[in-house]
Design a protein around this motif. Sequence first.
Motif, short mmCIF file in Angstrom:
data_model
loop_
_atom_site.label_atom_id
_atom_site.label_comp_id
_atom_site.label_asym_id
_atom_site.label_seq_id
_atom_site.Cartn_x
_atom_site.Cartn_y
_atom_site.Cartn_z
N VAL A 32 2.74 10.96 -9.76
CA VAL A 32 2.62 9.53 -9.50
C VAL A 32 3.10 9.22 -8.08
CG1 VAL A 32 3.52 7.25 -10.16
CG2 VAL A 32 2.71 8.84 -11.92
N ALA A 33 4.14 9.90 -7.64
CA ALA A 33 4.62 9.71 -6.26
C ALA A 33 3.57 10.17 -5.25
CB ALA A 33 5.93 10.47 -6.04
N PHE A 34 2.87 11.26 -5.55
CA PHE A 34 1.79 11.74 -4.67
C PHE A 34 0.65 10.72 -4.60
CE2 PHE A 34 -2.36 13.95 -4.51
CZ PHE A 34 -2.31 14.38 -3.20
N ILE A 35 0.28 10.19 -5.74
CA ILE A 35 -0.80 9.19 -5.79
C ILE A 35 -0.41 7.97 -4.96
CG2 ILE A 35 -2.07 7.62 -7.31
CD1 ILE A 35 -1.65 9.82 -9.52
N ALA A 36 0.81 7.51 -5.15
CA ALA A 36 1.30 6.34 -4.40
C ALA A 36 1.30 6.62 -2.90
CB ALA A 36 2.70 5.96 -4.86
N ASP A 37 1.71 7.84 -2.51
CA ASP A 37 1.72 8.20 -1.10
C ASP A 37 0.31 8.18 -0.51
OD1 ASP A 37 3.18 9.47 1.30
OD2 ASP A 37 1.55 10.90 0.91
N GLN A 38 -0.65 8.76 -1.21
CA GLN A 38 -2.03 8.79 -0.71
C GLN A 38 -2.60 7.37 -0.61
OE1 GLN A 38 -4.34 11.43 0.27
NE2 GLN A 38 -2.30 12.24 0.64
N SER A 43 -4.21 2.70 2.65
CA SER A 43 -4.17 1.26 2.93
C SER A 43 -3.61 0.95 4.31
CB SER A 43 -3.39 0.52 1.85
OG SER A 43 -2.04 0.89 1.87
N HIS A 44 -2.87 1.89 4.90
CA HIS A 44 -2.28 1.65 6.22
C HIS A 44 -2.89 2.53 7.32
CE1 HIS A 44 0.74 -0.09 3.53
NE2 HIS A 44 0.92 -0.94 4.51
N GLY A 45 -3.94 3.28 6.99
CA GLY A 45 -4.61 4.11 7.99
C GLY A 45 -3.73 5.22 8.56
N ARG A 63 -6.86 13.49 11.18
CA ARG A 63 -7.74 12.55 10.49
C ARG A 63 -6.94 11.55 9.67
NH1 ARG A 63 -12.05 15.19 6.43
NH2 ARG A 63 -11.89 13.56 4.92
N GLN A 64 -7.36 10.31 9.69
CA GLN A 64 -6.69 9.26 8.92
C GLN A 64 -7.13 9.32 7.46
OE1 GLN A 64 -7.77 5.56 10.72
NE2 GLN A 64 -5.99 5.56 12.05
N VAL A 65 -6.23 8.91 6.59
CA VAL A 65 -6.58 8.79 5.18
C VAL A 65 -7.26 7.43 5.02
CG1 VAL A 65 -5.73 8.67 2.81
CG2 VAL A 65 -4.63 10.19 4.45
#
Length: 131
Positions: A32-38, A43-45, A63-65
């Motif tokens: 869940v922490a990984f999902i939140a991080d991604q 959302s913040h580029g 590369r940006q997420v």
Amino acid sequence: MTSGCVELSAFFEGRAPDGGHTPQLLTRDHLVAFIADQRHRASHGLPMLVLQRGAPRGPQGPRQVTPGTAAEVFTGARQIPRTALETGEYERLGLDRGFIIALPYGRAPRGRRRKPFSDEVARALAAEDNL
């Protein structure tokens, strides 16, 4: 699948017990922490955790997420544990079932839909003179 596993591994390296190398220590909360991080990165580029080989590199670096790359990461990272779940291999590894099912299937965001031509334009394009 590679980018998903590499990103997940990089995240766990610094944030999970034993760097994520001991499956028995991984819980749903780690995923869940990984999902939140991604999602935060998307959302913040923010940049990906690991620069992928062959990934485009802009003047700012890796590369940006984006919502699309986050979806690719989720889908790729989920394939191996899901296979372990389906085959029962997760039990042998001592991997928590809650860990496996917490990772969402990444759906890429849809782009803008193209509007169809008006009837007038469609008739003009299909006219014998224009074919």
